[in-house]
Design an enzyme around this catalytic site. Structure first.
Site, PDB file in Angstrom:
ATOM      1  N   GLY A   8       2.023 -12.904  -1.058  1.00  0.00           N
ATOM      2  CA  GLY A   8       0.914 -12.521  -1.939  1.00  0.00           C
ATOM      3  C   GLY A   8       0.949 -13.338  -3.221  1.00  0.00           C
ATOM      4  N   SER A  10      -1.128 -15.732  -4.054  1.00  0.00           N
ATOM      5  CA  SER A  10      -2.408 -16.355  -4.423  1.00  0.00           C
ATOM      6  C   SER A  10      -3.043 -15.773  -5.678  1.00  0.00           C
ATOM      7  CB  SER A  10      -3.398 -16.243  -3.250  1.00  0.00           C
ATOM      8  OG  SER A  10      -3.418 -14.933  -2.736  1.00  0.00           O
ATOM      9  N   ARG A  11      -2.713 -14.509  -5.974  1.00  0.00           N
ATOM     10  CA  ARG A  11      -3.393 -13.858  -7.102  1.00  0.00           C
ATOM     11  C   ARG A  11      -2.414 -12.975  -7.875  1.00  0.00           C
ATOM     12  NH1 ARG A  11      -7.129 -10.197  -5.109  1.00  0.00           N
ATOM     13  NH2 ARG A  11      -6.567 -10.460  -2.923  1.00  0.00           N
ATOM     14  N   ASN A  88       6.131  -9.522  -2.457  1.00  0.00           N
ATOM     15  CA  ASN A  88       5.164  -9.044  -3.449  1.00  0.00           C
ATOM     16  C   ASN A  88       3.839  -8.596  -2.839  1.00  0.00           C
ATOM     17  OD1 ASN A  88       3.777  -9.168  -6.287  1.00  0.00           O
ATOM     18  ND2 ASN A  88       2.619 -10.600  -5.018  1.00  0.00           N
ATOM     19  N   SER A 140       6.611   0.033  -7.050  1.00  0.00           N
ATOM     20  CA  SER A 140       5.630   0.590  -7.992  1.00  0.00           C
ATOM     21  C   SER A 140       6.158   1.892  -8.584  1.00  0.00           C
ATOM     22  CB  SER A 140       4.326   0.873  -7.250  1.00  0.00           C
ATOM     23  OG  SER A 140       3.435   1.593  -8.085  1.00  0.00           O
ATOM     24  N   TYR A 153       0.461   4.859  -0.352  1.00  0.00           N
ATOM     25  CA  TYR A 153       1.066   3.820  -1.202  1.00  0.00           C
ATOM     26  C   TYR A 153       2.412   4.295  -1.751  1.00  0.00           C
ATOM     27  CZ  TYR A 153       0.919   0.274  -4.994  1.00  0.00           C
ATOM     28  OH  TYR A 153       1.182  -0.766  -5.870  1.00  0.00           O
ATOM     29  N   ALA A 156       4.903   4.145   1.089  1.00  0.00           N
ATOM     30  CA  ALA A 156       5.280   2.766   1.439  1.00  0.00           C
ATOM     31  C   ALA A 156       6.243   2.192   0.391  1.00  0.00           C
ATOM     32  CB  ALA A 156       4.021   1.894   1.529  1.00  0.00           C
ATOM     33  N   ILE A 186      -0.639  -2.951 -14.336  1.00  0.00           N
ATOM     34  CA  ILE A 186      -0.654  -4.378 -14.674  1.00  0.00           C
ATOM     35  C   ILE A 186      -2.073  -4.894 -14.434  1.00  0.00           C
ATOM     36  CG2 ILE A 186       0.392  -6.629 -14.201  1.00  0.00           C
ATOM     37  CD1 ILE A 186       2.445  -4.494 -15.182  1.00  0.00           C
TER      38      ILE A 186
HETATM   39  P1  NAP Z   1      -3.618  -8.300  -6.197  1.00  0.00           P
HETATM   40  O1  NAP Z   1      -4.048  -8.932  -7.472  1.00  0.00           O
HETATM   41  O2  NAP Z   1      -4.534  -7.412  -5.460  1.00  0.00           O
HETATM   42  O3  NAP Z   1      -3.102  -9.466  -5.212  1.00  0.00           O
HETATM   43  C1  NAP Z   1      -2.624  -9.111  -3.943  1.00  0.00           C
HETATM   44  C2  NAP Z   1      -1.957 -10.308  -3.324  1.00  0.00           C
HETATM   45  O4  NAP Z   1      -1.367  -9.888  -2.070  1.00  0.00           O
HETATM   46  C3  NAP Z   1      -2.912 -11.428  -2.997  1.00  0.00           C
HETATM   47  O5  NAP Z   1      -2.228 -12.639  -3.174  1.00  0.00           O
HETATM   48  C4  NAP Z   1      -3.231 -11.193  -1.517  1.00  0.00           C
HETATM   49  O6  NAP Z   1      -3.594 -12.374  -0.803  1.00  0.00           O
HETATM   50  C5  NAP Z   1      -1.879 -10.709  -1.036  1.00  0.00           C
HETATM   51  N1  NAP Z   1      -1.942  -9.938   0.198  1.00  0.00           N
HETATM   52  C6  NAP Z   1      -2.595  -8.765   0.423  1.00  0.00           C
HETATM   53  N2  NAP Z   1      -2.399  -8.379   1.694  1.00  0.00           N
HETATM   54  C7  NAP Z   1      -1.622  -9.325   2.275  1.00  0.00           C
HETATM   55  C8  NAP Z   1      -1.097  -9.495   3.573  1.00  0.00           C
HETATM   56  N3  NAP Z   1      -1.325  -8.610   4.545  1.00  0.00           N
HETATM   57  N4  NAP Z   1      -0.338 -10.594   3.840  1.00  0.00           N
HETATM   58  C9  NAP Z   1      -0.104 -11.512   2.866  1.00  0.00           C
HETATM   59  N5  NAP Z   1      -0.576 -11.399   1.616  1.00  0.00           N
HETATM   60  C10 NAP Z   1      -1.332 -10.319   1.328  1.00  0.00           C
HETATM   61  O7  NAP Z   1      -2.281  -7.435  -6.403  1.00  0.00           O
HETATM   62  P2  NAP Z   1      -1.251  -7.360  -7.638  1.00  0.00           P
HETATM   63  O8  NAP Z   1      -1.764  -6.368  -8.597  1.00  0.00           O
HETATM   64  O9  NAP Z   1      -0.888  -8.715  -8.092  1.00  0.00           O
HETATM   65  O10 NAP Z   1      -0.021  -6.664  -6.892  1.00  0.00           O
HETATM   66  C11 NAP Z   1       1.099  -7.399  -6.427  1.00  0.00           C
HETATM   67  C12 NAP Z   1       2.173  -6.402  -5.997  1.00  0.00           C
HETATM   68  O11 NAP Z   1       2.525  -5.586  -7.118  1.00  0.00           O
HETATM   69  C13 NAP Z   1       1.719  -5.440  -4.898  1.00  0.00           C
HETATM   70  O12 NAP Z   1       2.791  -5.194  -4.021  1.00  0.00           O
HETATM   71  C14 NAP Z   1       1.362  -4.182  -5.662  1.00  0.00           C
HETATM   72  O13 NAP Z   1       1.483  -3.039  -4.855  1.00  0.00           O
HETATM   73  C15 NAP Z   1       2.394  -4.216  -6.768  1.00  0.00           C
HETATM   74  N6  NAP Z   1       2.009  -3.445  -7.950  1.00  0.00           N
HETATM   75  C16 NAP Z   1       0.914  -3.772  -8.692  1.00  0.00           C
HETATM   76  C17 NAP Z   1       0.592  -3.009  -9.803  1.00  0.00           C
HETATM   77  C18 NAP Z   1      -0.592  -3.320 -10.676  1.00  0.00           C
HETATM   78  O14 NAP Z   1      -0.856  -2.526 -11.589  1.00  0.00           O
HETATM   79  N7  NAP Z   1      -1.310  -4.394 -10.479  1.00  0.00           N
HETATM   80  C19 NAP Z   1       1.381  -1.907 -10.151  1.00  0.00           C
HETATM   81  C20 NAP Z   1       2.490  -1.607  -9.382  1.00  0.00           C
HETATM   82  C21 NAP Z   1       2.802  -2.394  -8.281  1.00  0.00           C
HETATM   83  P3  NAP Z   1      -5.154 -12.886  -0.727  1.00  0.00           P
HETATM   84  O15 NAP Z   1      -5.449 -13.477  -2.080  1.00  0.00           O
HETATM   85  O16 NAP Z   1      -5.148 -13.900   0.365  1.00  0.00           O
HETATM   86  O17 NAP Z   1      -5.983 -11.680  -0.446  1.00  0.00           O
END
Ligand code: NAP
Length: 242
Positions: A8, A10-11, A88, A140, A153, A156, A186
């Site tokens: 993950g 890419s973003r 991630n 998380s 979630y 998991a 975040i």
């Molecule tokens: P995000 O901006 O939604 O980005 C999700 C990333 O995961 C993207 O790069 C996406 O790829 C990739 N992805 C999704 N499904 C996938 C799959 N089946 N196989 C491979 N890649 C996959 O998420 P984020 O906020 O950066 O979150 C990153 C991690 O931190 C996650 O595990 C999330 O649960 C955790 N987290 C986030 C927060 C928050 O507040 N943001 C808080 C706690 C935990 P594509 O671009 O190709 O779709």
């Protein structure tokens, strides 16, 4: 060449982690599921640091695809070694349990929990052989505290926390550390539709965190300074929950 794989990448948090690891001199394998344009932007950020990287597209929840693409990469790059793995990739599909359907449950558990298993299996062997490795799992606050509307979630992420602690003990003798990072809110695409103003008011620091603030913790876990830390979960949540 020392390599790091970020699922993950890419973003959001994954992108910031890729760029941070590139700054530390790693060749970064940027995994993504489907958003190639975003993955390319991450790669540009990686190369802008003076380091190198490459894209690796696979769905972490699809064991056969992970085996084929990532297993294939490992097989074809015997001179390179994935020393750092950041699990991630993650999604959320929130719903109260009463309304949650099988797909919502299975998708979230499959990508976070089975994704951890599928990907780690492909890189662990070489870490054990080289007696060197760092695995960091993005969990998380939801997996520690439990959040209503997120039984899938929370389950998991709590599963990954358990796996982090178990695997840490299995591989400690072989010089591999396994830790987890538990972010609160975040600012990324994942939280884009939340009411930031209202939720930030509940955070003692009164704001959402940035992906770069999470990436800083990854840099710490991969550093020599963190060599004796394993099986830990580090909260990054602005004081929301301790
Ligand atoms: P995000 O901006 O939604 O980005 C999700 C990333 O995961 C993207 O790069 C996406 O790829 C990739 N992805 C999704 N499904 C996938 C799959 N089946 N196989 C491979 N890649 C996959 O998420 P984020 O906020 O950066 O979150 C990153 C991690 O931190 C996650 O595990 C999330 O649960 C955790 N987290 C986030 C927060 C928050 O507040 N943001 C808080 C706690 C935990 P594509 O671009 O190709 O779709």
């Amino acid at each position: 060449m020392k390599c790091a794989l970020v699922t993950g990448g890419s973003r959001g948090i994954g992108r910031a982690v890729c760029i941070k690891l590139a700054e530390l001199g790693y060749h970064v394998l940027i995994n993504y599921k489907g958003n190639e344009a975003a993955a390319q932007e991450t790669l540009e950020g990686v190369t802008a640091t003076g380091s190198t990287g490459e894209l690796l597209q696979f769905n972490v929840g699809d064991a056969a695809e992970v085996q084929q693409v990532l297993g294939g990469w490992v097989e074809n790059h015997k001179d390179q070694f994935i020393e750092v793995l950041v699990n991630n990739a993650g999604i959320r599909e929130d719903s109260l349990m009463f309304w949650m359907n099988d797909t919502q449950w299975n998708n979230v558990v499959n990508i976070s929990l089975n994704g951890f298993f599928n990907v780690t299996k492909q890189v662990l062997n070489n870490m054990l052989l080289k007696r060197n490795g760092r695995i960091i799992n993005m969990v998380s606050l939801s997996g520690l505290k439990g959040l209503p509307g997120q039984t899938n979630y929370s389950a998991a992420k709590a599963g990954v926390i358990g796996a982090t602690k178990a695997l840490a003990q299995e591989v400690a003798k072989r010089g591999v550390t396994v830790n987890a990072i538990a972010p609160g809110y975040i600012k990324t695409d994942m939280t884009a539709e939340l009411n930031e103003k209202e939720l930030a008011a509940q955070v003692p620091m009164n704001r959402f965190g940035t992906p770069e603030e999470v990436a800083g913790a990854v840099a710490f876990f991969v550093s020599r300074a963190a060599g004796y830390i394993t099986g830990e979960v580090l909260n990054i949540n602005g004081g929301l929950h301790t």
